[in-house]
Design a protein around this motif. Structure first.
Motif, PDB file in Angstrom:
ATOM      1  N   LYS A  98       3.125   7.093  -6.977  1.00 16.30           N
ATOM      2  CA  LYS A  98       2.868   7.639  -5.724  1.00 16.30           C
ATOM      3  C   LYS A  98       2.330   6.514  -4.867  1.00 16.30           C
ATOM      4  O   LYS A  98       2.553   6.431  -3.590  1.00 16.30           O
ATOM      5  CB  LYS A  98       1.710   8.432  -5.819  1.00 16.30           C
ATOM      6  CG  LYS A  98       1.865   9.831  -6.333  1.00 16.30           C
ATOM      7  CD  LYS A  98       0.663  10.563  -6.523  1.00 16.30           C
ATOM      8  CE  LYS A  98       1.068  12.063  -6.964  1.00 16.30           C
ATOM      9  NZ  LYS A  98      -0.133  13.219  -6.764  1.00 16.30           N
ATOM     10  N   ALA A  99       1.808   5.459  -5.426  1.00 13.37           N
ATOM     11  CA  ALA A  99       1.268   4.080  -4.500  1.00 13.37           C
ATOM     12  C   ALA A  99       2.398   3.260  -3.955  1.00 13.37           C
ATOM     13  O   ALA A  99       2.192   2.863  -3.003  1.00 13.37           O
ATOM     14  CB  ALA A  99       0.106   3.210  -5.468  1.00 13.37           C
ATOM     15  N   VAL A 100       3.429   3.294  -4.747  1.00 14.36           N
ATOM     16  CA  VAL A 100       4.599   2.199  -4.366  1.00 14.36           C
ATOM     17  C   VAL A 100       5.505   3.124  -3.684  1.00 14.36           C
ATOM     18  O   VAL A 100       6.414   2.269  -2.839  1.00 14.36           O
ATOM     19  CB  VAL A 100       5.220   1.820  -5.389  1.00 14.36           C
ATOM     20  CG1 VAL A 100       4.175   0.810  -6.487  1.00 14.36           C
ATOM     21  CG2 VAL A 100       5.902   2.612  -6.294  1.00 14.36           C
ATOM     22  N   LEU A 101       5.508   4.363  -3.543  1.00 10.99           N
ATOM     23  CA  LEU A 101       6.914   5.121  -2.920  1.00 10.99           C
ATOM     24  C   LEU A 101       6.708   4.717  -1.154  1.00 10.99           C
ATOM     25  O   LEU A 101       7.883   4.593  -0.996  1.00 10.99           O
ATOM     26  CB  LEU A 101       6.473   6.566  -3.233  1.00 10.99           C
ATOM     27  CG  LEU A 101       7.447   6.964  -4.527  1.00 10.99           C
ATOM     28  CD1 LEU A 101       7.225   8.519  -4.741  1.00 10.99           C
ATOM     29  CD2 LEU A 101       9.045   6.617  -4.742  1.00 10.99           C
ATOM     30  N   PRO A 102       5.737   4.906  -0.783  1.00 12.16           N
ATOM     31  CA  PRO A 102       5.473   4.764   0.794  1.00 12.16           C
ATOM     32  C   PRO A 102       6.177   3.274   1.082  1.00 12.16           C
ATOM     33  O   PRO A 102       7.220   3.291   2.128  1.00 12.16           O
ATOM     34  CB  PRO A 102       4.170   4.738   1.277  1.00 12.16           C
ATOM     35  CG  PRO A 102       3.657   5.536   0.057  1.00 12.16           C
ATOM     36  CD  PRO A 102       4.084   5.105  -1.359  1.00 12.16           C
TER      37      PRO A 102
ATOM     38  N   LEU B 262      13.276   0.604  -6.938  1.00 11.60           N
ATOM     39  CA  LEU B 262      13.695   0.934  -8.624  1.00 11.60           C
ATOM     40  C   LEU B 262      12.426   1.150  -9.318  1.00 11.60           C
ATOM     41  O   LEU B 262      11.515   0.453  -9.265  1.00 11.60           O
ATOM     42  CB  LEU B 262      14.266   0.156  -9.208  1.00 11.60           C
ATOM     43  CG  LEU B 262      14.845   0.067 -10.619  1.00 11.60           C
ATOM     44  CD1 LEU B 262      15.606   1.658 -10.941  1.00 11.60           C
ATOM     45  CD2 LEU B 262      15.430  -1.051 -11.001  1.00 11.60           C
ATOM     46  N   ILE B 263      12.027   2.340  -9.782  1.00 10.25           N
ATOM     47  CA  ILE B 263      10.912   2.502 -10.933  1.00 10.25           C
ATOM     48  C   ILE B 263      11.505   2.856 -12.236  1.00 10.25           C
ATOM     49  O   ILE B 263      12.361   3.796 -12.484  1.00 10.25           O
ATOM     50  CB  ILE B 263      10.300   3.767 -10.149  1.00 10.25           C
ATOM     51  CG1 ILE B 263       9.791   3.432  -8.754  1.00 10.25           C
ATOM     52  CG2 ILE B 263       9.101   4.153 -11.303  1.00 10.25           C
ATOM     53  CD1 ILE B 263       8.963   4.725  -8.136  1.00 10.25           C
ATOM     54  N   ILE B 264      11.021   2.015 -13.271  1.00  9.16           N
ATOM     55  CA  ILE B 264      11.310   2.221 -14.594  1.00  9.16           C
ATOM     56  C   ILE B 264      10.065   2.476 -15.408  1.00  9.16           C
ATOM     57  O   ILE B 264       8.869   1.867 -15.320  1.00  9.16           O
ATOM     58  CB  ILE B 264      11.754   0.688 -15.012  1.00  9.16           C
ATOM     59  CG1 ILE B 264      12.922   0.181 -14.286  1.00  9.16           C
ATOM     60  CG2 ILE B 264      12.279   0.802 -16.505  1.00  9.16           C
ATOM     61  CD1 ILE B 264      13.316  -1.161 -14.391  1.00  9.16           C
ATOM     62  N   ASN B 265      10.100   3.670 -15.930  1.00 13.09           N
ATOM     63  CA  ASN B 265       8.938   4.296 -16.621  1.00 13.09           C
ATOM     64  C   ASN B 265       9.206   3.913 -18.157  1.00 13.09           C
ATOM     65  O   ASN B 265      10.311   4.390 -18.815  1.00 13.09           O
ATOM     66  CB  ASN B 265       8.735   5.698 -16.366  1.00 13.09           C
ATOM     67  CG  ASN B 265       8.394   5.920 -15.066  1.00 13.09           C
ATOM     68  OD1 ASN B 265       7.643   5.266 -14.517  1.00 13.09           O
ATOM     69  ND2 ASN B 265       8.975   6.968 -14.371  1.00 13.09           N
ATOM     70  N   ILE B 266       8.171   3.200 -18.516  1.00 14.36           N
ATOM     71  CA  ILE B 266       8.487   2.984 -20.203  1.00 14.36           C
ATOM     72  C   ILE B 266       7.852   3.933 -20.955  1.00 14.36           C
ATOM     73  O   ILE B 266       6.471   4.311 -20.846  1.00 14.36           O
ATOM     74  CB  ILE B 266       7.785   1.586 -20.602  1.00 14.36           C
ATOM     75  CG1 ILE B 266       8.187   0.372 -19.593  1.00 14.36           C
ATOM     76  CG2 ILE B 266       7.811   1.211 -22.094  1.00 14.36           C
ATOM     77  CD1 ILE B 266       9.745   0.160 -19.735  1.00 14.36           C
TER      78      ILE B 266
ATOM     79  N   ILE C 220      13.556  11.870  -4.997  1.00 13.33           N
ATOM     80  CA  ILE C 220      13.359  10.862  -4.231  1.00 13.33           C
ATOM     81  C   ILE C 220      15.027  10.276  -3.923  1.00 13.33           C
ATOM     82  O   ILE C 220      15.119   9.080  -3.453  1.00 13.33           O
ATOM     83  CB  ILE C 220      12.708   9.585  -4.901  1.00 13.33           C
ATOM     84  CG1 ILE C 220      13.051   9.209  -6.421  1.00 13.33           C
ATOM     85  CG2 ILE C 220      11.147  10.151  -5.020  1.00 13.33           C
ATOM     86  CD1 ILE C 220      12.144   8.187  -7.098  1.00 13.33           C
ATOM     87  N   LYS C 221      15.887  10.906  -4.617  1.00 11.55           N
ATOM     88  CA  LYS C 221      17.390  10.432  -4.165  1.00 11.55           C
ATOM     89  C   LYS C 221      17.597  10.202  -2.975  1.00 11.55           C
ATOM     90  O   LYS C 221      18.395   9.073  -2.479  1.00 11.55           O
ATOM     91  CB  LYS C 221      17.999  11.348  -4.997  1.00 11.55           C
ATOM     92  CG  LYS C 221      19.745  10.922  -5.028  1.00 11.55           C
ATOM     93  CD  LYS C 221      20.426  11.880  -5.586  1.00 11.55           C
ATOM     94  CE  LYS C 221      22.076  11.476  -5.734  1.00 11.55           C
ATOM     95  NZ  LYS C 221      22.734  12.421  -6.432  1.00 11.55           N
ATOM     96  N   ASP C 222      17.230  11.048  -1.889  1.00  9.11           N
ATOM     97  CA  ASP C 222      17.542  10.573  -0.573  1.00  9.11           C
ATOM     98  C   ASP C 222      16.902   9.317   0.094  1.00  9.11           C
ATOM     99  O   ASP C 222      17.463   9.239   1.284  1.00  9.11           O
ATOM    100  CB  ASP C 222      16.892  12.059   0.338  1.00  9.11           C
ATOM    101  CG  ASP C 222      17.752  13.208   0.200  1.00  9.11           C
ATOM    102  OD1 ASP C 222      18.852  13.037  -0.462  1.00  9.11           O
ATOM    103  OD2 ASP C 222      17.356  14.239   0.512  1.00  9.11           O
ATOM    104  N   PHE C 223      16.023   8.895  -0.642  1.00  7.78           N
ATOM    105  CA  PHE C 223      15.355   7.704   0.062  1.00  7.78           C
ATOM    106  C   PHE C 223      15.934   6.333  -0.738  1.00  7.78           C
ATOM    107  O   PHE C 223      15.388   5.249  -0.091  1.00  7.78           O
ATOM    108  CB  PHE C 223      13.782   7.635  -0.289  1.00  7.78           C
ATOM    109  CG  PHE C 223      13.246   9.012   0.061  1.00  7.78           C
ATOM    110  CD1 PHE C 223      13.258   9.409   1.304  1.00  7.78           C
ATOM    111  CD2 PHE C 223      12.178   9.594  -0.901  1.00  7.78           C
ATOM    112  CE1 PHE C 223      12.626  10.973   1.356  1.00  7.78           C
ATOM    113  CE2 PHE C 223      11.740  10.841  -0.635  1.00  7.78           C
ATOM    114  CZ  PHE C 223      11.732  11.487   0.737  1.00  7.78           C
ATOM    115  N   ASN C 224      16.933   6.532  -1.134  1.00  6.37           N
ATOM    116  CA  ASN C 224      17.797   5.489  -2.117  1.00  6.37           C
ATOM    117  C   ASN C 224      16.778   4.858  -2.921  1.00  6.37           C
ATOM    118  O   ASN C 224      16.738   3.519  -3.051  1.00  6.37           O
ATOM    119  CB  ASN C 224      18.162   4.262  -1.114  1.00  6.37           C
ATOM    120  CG  ASN C 224      19.106   3.399  -1.599  1.00  6.37           C
ATOM    121  OD1 ASN C 224      20.121   3.856  -2.534  1.00  6.37           O
ATOM    122  ND2 ASN C 224      19.296   2.101  -1.339  1.00  6.37           N
TER     123      ASN C 224
END
Length: 267
Positions: free
Chosen positions: A110-114, A123-127, A160-164
């Motif tokens: 949530k903090a990085v999305l804006p 790009l967000i990679i969840n381990i 979040i696909k629409d935001f590339n």
């Protein structure tokens, strides 16, 4: 322009390996730790962040954006192990594990999305963990928290696909790291009905970690994903049989798969 990477839990284990590898590849890397002063010799900056504290999350993201003007990749790596008979794990420890393994990563996202939405790229990679694909005995809470993050990622990707902005899961098997040292172990009570099977399973789990794969495999996988235009939903990294166990769960009847697990853990 070098991509700017944020790795939560980047001070040790898999996170440290990923950070050092990406740094060598020319990326701008920031790691995090609850106690960054312990890692002054790190090859990349370690910032103060506790995934259970939203204030520290927002401050770290703001610091990176102020320093670099952008944030291209989040590697949501911070996590915690937990073992024990579910009946005997204190409720507060169960909640704490979900705070670290699920709610914390969601808050970092949530903090990085804006910022990523403003850039129209990210790009967000969840381990997560291969353990998140199945309910493992005496690791049930860990399986549940990592499995929940897998499902959250599936939903988030579409939103979040629409935001590339791309998002993916990377599920490691057993790697030779210090995760066991920081894991919460429910005590082996002398009068517990689970004493014998839990004790034996705990020893087996620790043996698996000690004999685990080199964390550099995870670093190489993350590097490839960063350079992939359209990452897959799920990646599984580790020993063949650990990855194959996910395939078996999909194709075998539930009761047969359960027997395989019980045989493996000698239960």
């Amino acid at each position: 322009m070098s991509k700017v990477i944020l790795i939560t839990g980047g001070s040790s284990g898999i996170g440290k390996s990923i950070g050092e590898f990406l740094k060598e590849k020319g990326f701008v890397v920031y790691g995090t730790s609850r106690n960054p002063e312990k890692y002054k010799d790190s090859k990349f900056p370690i910032l103060a962040l506790d995934v259970a504290n939203n204030t520290t999350i927002k401050k770290t993201v703001s610091t990176i954006v102020e320093n670099e003007g952008r944030l291209d990749v989040l590697v949501n790596n911070a996590g915690a192990g937990i073992t024990g008979p579910i009946e005997e794990i204190p409720e507060e420890e169960i909640k704490k594990n979900f705070e670290t393994n699920l709610f914390g990563p969601i808050n970092v996202i949530k903090a990085v999305l804006p910022q990523m939405r403003q850039q129209k790229d990210g790009l967000i990679i969840n381990i997560t963990s291969i353990a998140g694909y199945m309910g493992l005995p005496y690791r049930g809470i860990y399986s549940a928290s990592k499995g929940a993050l897998e499902l959250v990622t599936e939903a988030f990707r579409m939103e979040i696909k629409d935001f590339n902005i791309k998002m993916t899961n990377v599920a490691p098997g057993d790697f030779a790291t210090n995760i066991a040292a920081g894991r919460y172990h429910a005590p082996l009570h002398e009068n517990s009905p689970y004493k014998k099977p839990y004790g034996a399973t705990l020893n087996l789990m620790n043996t698996h970690v000690d004999a685990g794969s080199n964390p550099i495999m995870m670093a190489e996988a993350v590097y490839k994903i960063i350079n992939t235009p359209n990452p897959k939903v799920h990646y599984k990294i580790g020993a063949f049989m650990q990855k194959f166990s996910v395939v078996l769960k999909r194709i075998l009847p539930d009761i047969v798969y359960e027997k395989l697990l019980m045989n493996h853990y000698k239960l």
